[in-house]
Every structure is written in C-alpha cells, then in structure tokens.
Design an enzyme around this catalytic site. Structure first.
Site, mmCIF file in Angstrom:
data_model
loop_
_atom_site.group_PDB
_atom_site.id
_atom_site.type_symbol
_atom_site.label_atom_id
_atom_site.label_comp_id
_atom_site.label_asym_id
_atom_site.label_seq_id
_atom_site.Cartn_x
_atom_site.Cartn_y
_atom_site.Cartn_z
ATOM 1 C CG ASP A 45 -0.549 -0.192 2.517
ATOM 2 O OD1 ASP A 45 0.660 -0.462 2.680
ATOM 3 O OD2 ASP A 45 -1.355 -0.061 3.470
ATOM 4 C CB SER A 76 -10.768 0.650 26.590
ATOM 5 O OG SER A 76 -10.603 -0.689 26.173
ATOM 6 N N GLY A 130 -3.060 -7.774 19.309
ATOM 7 C CA GLY A 130 -1.703 -7.702 18.765
ATOM 8 C C GLY A 130 -1.473 -8.689 17.636
ATOM 9 N N GLY A 132 -2.231 -8.397 14.294
ATOM 10 C CA GLY A 132 -2.036 -7.907 12.926
ATOM 11 C C GLY A 132 -3.313 -7.931 12.106
ATOM 12 C CG LEU A 133 -6.268 -10.287 12.582
ATOM 13 C CD1 LEU A 133 -7.345 -11.218 13.085
ATOM 14 C CD2 LEU A 133 -5.869 -10.698 11.169
ATOM 15 C CB SER A 134 -6.307 -3.743 10.805
ATOM 16 O OG SER A 134 -5.856 -2.489 10.465
ATOM 17 C CB SER A 136 -4.984 0.873 15.024
ATOM 18 O OG SER A 136 -4.289 0.213 14.008
ATOM 19 C CG ASP A 180 -4.283 -1.673 7.804
ATOM 20 O OD1 ASP A 180 -4.162 -2.522 6.908
ATOM 21 O OD2 ASP A 180 -3.397 -1.431 8.637
HETATM 22 C C1 GLA Z 1 0.352 -2.811 8.302
HETATM 23 C C2 GLA Z 1 0.010 -1.414 7.801
HETATM 24 C C3 GLA Z 1 -0.654 -1.489 6.418
HETATM 25 C C4 GLA Z 1 0.170 -2.339 5.456
HETATM 26 C C5 GLA Z 1 0.528 -3.678 6.097
HETATM 27 C C6 GLA Z 1 1.477 -4.508 5.260
HETATM 28 O O1 GLA Z 1 -0.821 -3.511 8.570
HETATM 29 O O2 GLA Z 1 -0.846 -0.769 8.709
HETATM 30 O O3 GLA Z 1 -0.851 -0.175 5.938
HETATM 31 O O4 GLA Z 1 1.320 -1.627 5.062
HETATM 32 O O5 GLA Z 1 1.124 -3.508 7.362
HETATM 33 O O6 GLA Z 1 0.879 -4.942 4.076
#
Ligand code: GLA
Length: 396
Positions: A45, A76, A130, A132-134, A136, A180
């Site tokens: 991205d 929270s 934590g 990595g499923l976003s 935030s 994300d």
């Molecule tokens: C994180 C970042 C995204 C993207 C991924 C890797 O999740 O927030 O913007 O760069 O890493 O694909």
C-alpha cells in the site's frame, strides 16, 4: 470497570451498552467496524501497489453518546487507561495511549469542518490482540461511523477511510498506508476489496462459498513492529530514489518492472535490491491472484498466497520462525490452498485459505501439537466470516 469479554470470544453489543450505562449513567448507541485480513499484496500500500484485503466478522465496537458539555471521555473494557479532553481538544497523542485513535478521528473530522461535539465512548474489541488484524483501523472507522451518526453527518466510506488514515498518520504518528482503513470502511459481506493504492480506485471481488478463511494466532507478540515497519518504509523510499536516477518516471516502487530492478542491482546493493524485488514481484502476484480468484482457480490463488509469504520472509524479512513454521505445516494439509503472514508481520497471525472444513479433527490437533512442541506456545485457530460493513448494531 466490570470484566471485559475474554480474549477470542465475541463481544456482546448489549453488554457493552449496559457497561456504558453503568460507567456514564446514560444510554448509548453501539457501532461496529471490522478488522481486516489482507489475502495478498504484502507491504504494497505505501509502495503504490494493489492489495486484496477483506473486512472480517470481528472488529471493534464503540458505545457512544453525546457528552452534552463539549468534553470527551474515553474508556475501554479491554485496554488500560481512561482519558478526558476539554472542548478545545487539548491533549498530545503520546499521553493519550489507545485513545489517540478515536481522538485523532474526532480532531480530523473537526479540521475538515464537520460539526462534531463532545462525546463519551466505551470501546471493546474481539480481534486477537496484537495479531495484525488491524484493530487500530477498525477503532478509527468505528469512531468515525459513530460520530457521523451521532451528529447527523453524511460521510461516505472513502471519506471515512481517509479520515481514519489521516488520524493515524498525522495525529498518532504511524506511517501506515491506506489499506487498513479502506478495508474496514469498504467491507462488504462475502467480498474482498481489490484496491489500487496509487489511484485509490477499488472494486469488490466475490469470494465464493468454496473458500474458507482461517486465522492461526501464533501467540508470538509482534516485536519491534513499529520501528521495523517504519524502517521498511524508509528502505523503500531509498530504493525508489536510486531507481529513479535510472528511470525518473514512476513515483512509487510498484511502478518499476522486475527487469528494471534487476538491471539496477549494483546501484541498489543487496538489501535494497531484495526489498524492491519483493515489491515488484508482489505486484505481479497480486494481479494474477485477483484474476485466479475471479476465475475460481483456488489452487493457483493459494499458490500465489504462499509465494507471497516466501517473498515476505526471504526478501522483505518481515516474518519469524513461528510464522514460517505455521505456513509450511498448514500448507501440507489436504484442502488448504495457501497461507501467509497477515498485516505487517514480525509475529501475530497467519491467514490460511482452505476448502470448507479442511483443517479439522486430527489435522488440526497435529498442527497445534507440533507447534506447542516446537515453540512452547498455544496455537489458536479461528474461522473468520468474510466481509461485514461498519454499522450501528440493534440493541434488542
Ligand atoms: C500494516 C500497515 C498497512 C500495510 C501492512 C502490510 O498492517 O498498517 O498499511 O502496510 O502492514 O501490508
């Protein structure tokens, strides 16, 4: 504050609204925005390439109500700290901890001229923490959706994504790309999102019933993710600068071909060469994967996803032993099409694509046992429902 939902269980919006009532003494409305998994297009991205993420059935829930006095109070159920801001919104991102995300959204909406007043907010999530499923981005999009509804504003999904992205880049200070927030804001049931991060053009791609998505939560904390992530962004910028001395045209690394990157090997040096090679080969894999998915060729799709992992591990160096092990082992299971790390990498989760029900019974137990014996960690396996749009949730 009363007990939050245990990890890996789904949040109950009604229980969240009740907790809000006990905490703030008023009735709340509850909004949801999904987390995301990216099927392919790793670290493209911020390099102007294509990505193929999808919103998932888990994410972030916010219970909100206007505060009535211009102030903002944020609490929270599963993260430490409570925060209060006066109507001017004073408060530095660092002192705000997790609340920097919703406060950043509120400030960004106000700086764009939207009339958003003070609000009280209670947040809870059901993504693996934590992992990595976003979480935030889903917190940003849930907050934006909630504030728009509370204050009677119309924000289309792209604006919502851009507000969240600006909040994270500008206020929170993470250099993440746009994937994300777009994946969360534009989530559509049963579809992935094919997004061109250079032009920001996008379209939904149906996933079909033959593909099931599993998350393998390695339990390995994502160490150094912020510093290493920012280092990759810098390395790509440096590689781009050197490639542009050879051919000034493209403004992003994704705009170069593999032949051009190979021809510039000496100028790039080994490390930047490998970073650039990951980017340009990942662009090609992603475009091919989208076509394979649309043609229903899940075997090819899965193979490309697996290749994406190899390239992320070898050339981009964002994997770790646990994730490499899980990807290799799960891909041996009959009916698993492919697997790769998700998010930025460095720990967290693996996404695996399978024929419905393939990883069951003995295969599942074997995987967990071998993982435990090798790394001394518990593996958690979750099946994710694809695509759920951000929305308000009914409370009865
Ligand atoms: C994180 C970042 C995204 C993207 C991924 C890797 O999740 O927030 O913007 O760069 O890493 O694909």
């Amino acid at each position: 504050m009363d007990a939050p939902t245990p990890e890996h269980e789904l949040v109950d919006p009604k229980a969240l609204a009740e907790a809000f009532g006990r905490r703030f003494g008023r009735r709340a409305r509850v909004f949801f925005a999904p987390g995301r998994v990216n099927l392919i297009g790793a670290h493209l991205d911020y390099n102007g390439g294509p990505v193929l993420p999808l919103g998932v059935g888990r994410g972030t829930y916010v219970a909100v109500a206007p505060s009535g006095d211009g102030r903002c109070r944020l609490a929270s159920r599963d993260l430490p700290g409570e925060f209060e801001l006066d109507p001017s919104g004073r408060g530095e991102a660092e002192a705000l901890g997790w609340a920097a995300y919703p406060v950043g959204v509120w400030k960004e909406m106000r700086s764009r001229g939207y009339e958003v007043g003070g609000f009280d907010l209670l947040v809870e999530g059901d993504l693996p923490r934590g992992g990595g499923l976003s979480s935030s981005a889903s917190l940003e999009v849930a907050t934006g959706t909630a504030l728009a509804a509370l204050f009677g504003l119309e924000l289309d999904p792209v604006t919502l994504a851009e507000v969240g992205h600006r909040a994270e880049n500008g206020f929170v200070g993470v250099q993440c790309g746009i994937m994300d927030q777009f994946a969360s804001a534009l989530a559509l049931e049963g579809h992935a999102l094919h997004l061109d991060c250079r032009t920001r053009s996008w379209r939904h791609v149906p996933l079909g019933a033959a593909l099931e998505i599993l998350i393998l939560d390695s339990g390995k904390p994502r160490e150094l993710v912020d510093s290493e992530f920012n280092r990759r962004v810098d390395q790509c910028r440096e590689a781009l600068g050197r490639l542009r001395r050879v051919r000034p045209g493209p403004e992003h690394l994704a705009g170069f071909t593999l032949a051009e990157v190979e021809a510039a090997r000496a100028e790039l040096g080994d490390l930047l060469f490998r970073r650039a090679r990951h980017v340009v080969t990942e662009v090609a894999r992603t475009e091919l994967a989208v076509r394979a998915l649309e043609a229903g060729d899940l075997a090819l799709f899965g193979r490309l996803v697996r290749d994406s992992h190899e390239s992320s591990a070898r050339d981009y160096e964002v994997s770790c032993e646990e994730l490499d092990h899980l990807v290799a082992k799960v891909c041996e299971v009959d009916g698993v099409y492919g697997a790769r790390l998700t998010g930025a990498g460095f720990g967290g989760c693996v996404v695996a694509l399978q024929r419905p029900g393939a990883l069951g019974g003995e295969a599942r137990e074997d995987l967990a046992r071998t993982y435990r014996e090798t790394f001394g960690r518990e593996l958690r396996i979750l099946r994710l429902e694809p695509g759920k749009a951000p929305r308000e949730l009914p409370l009865r």
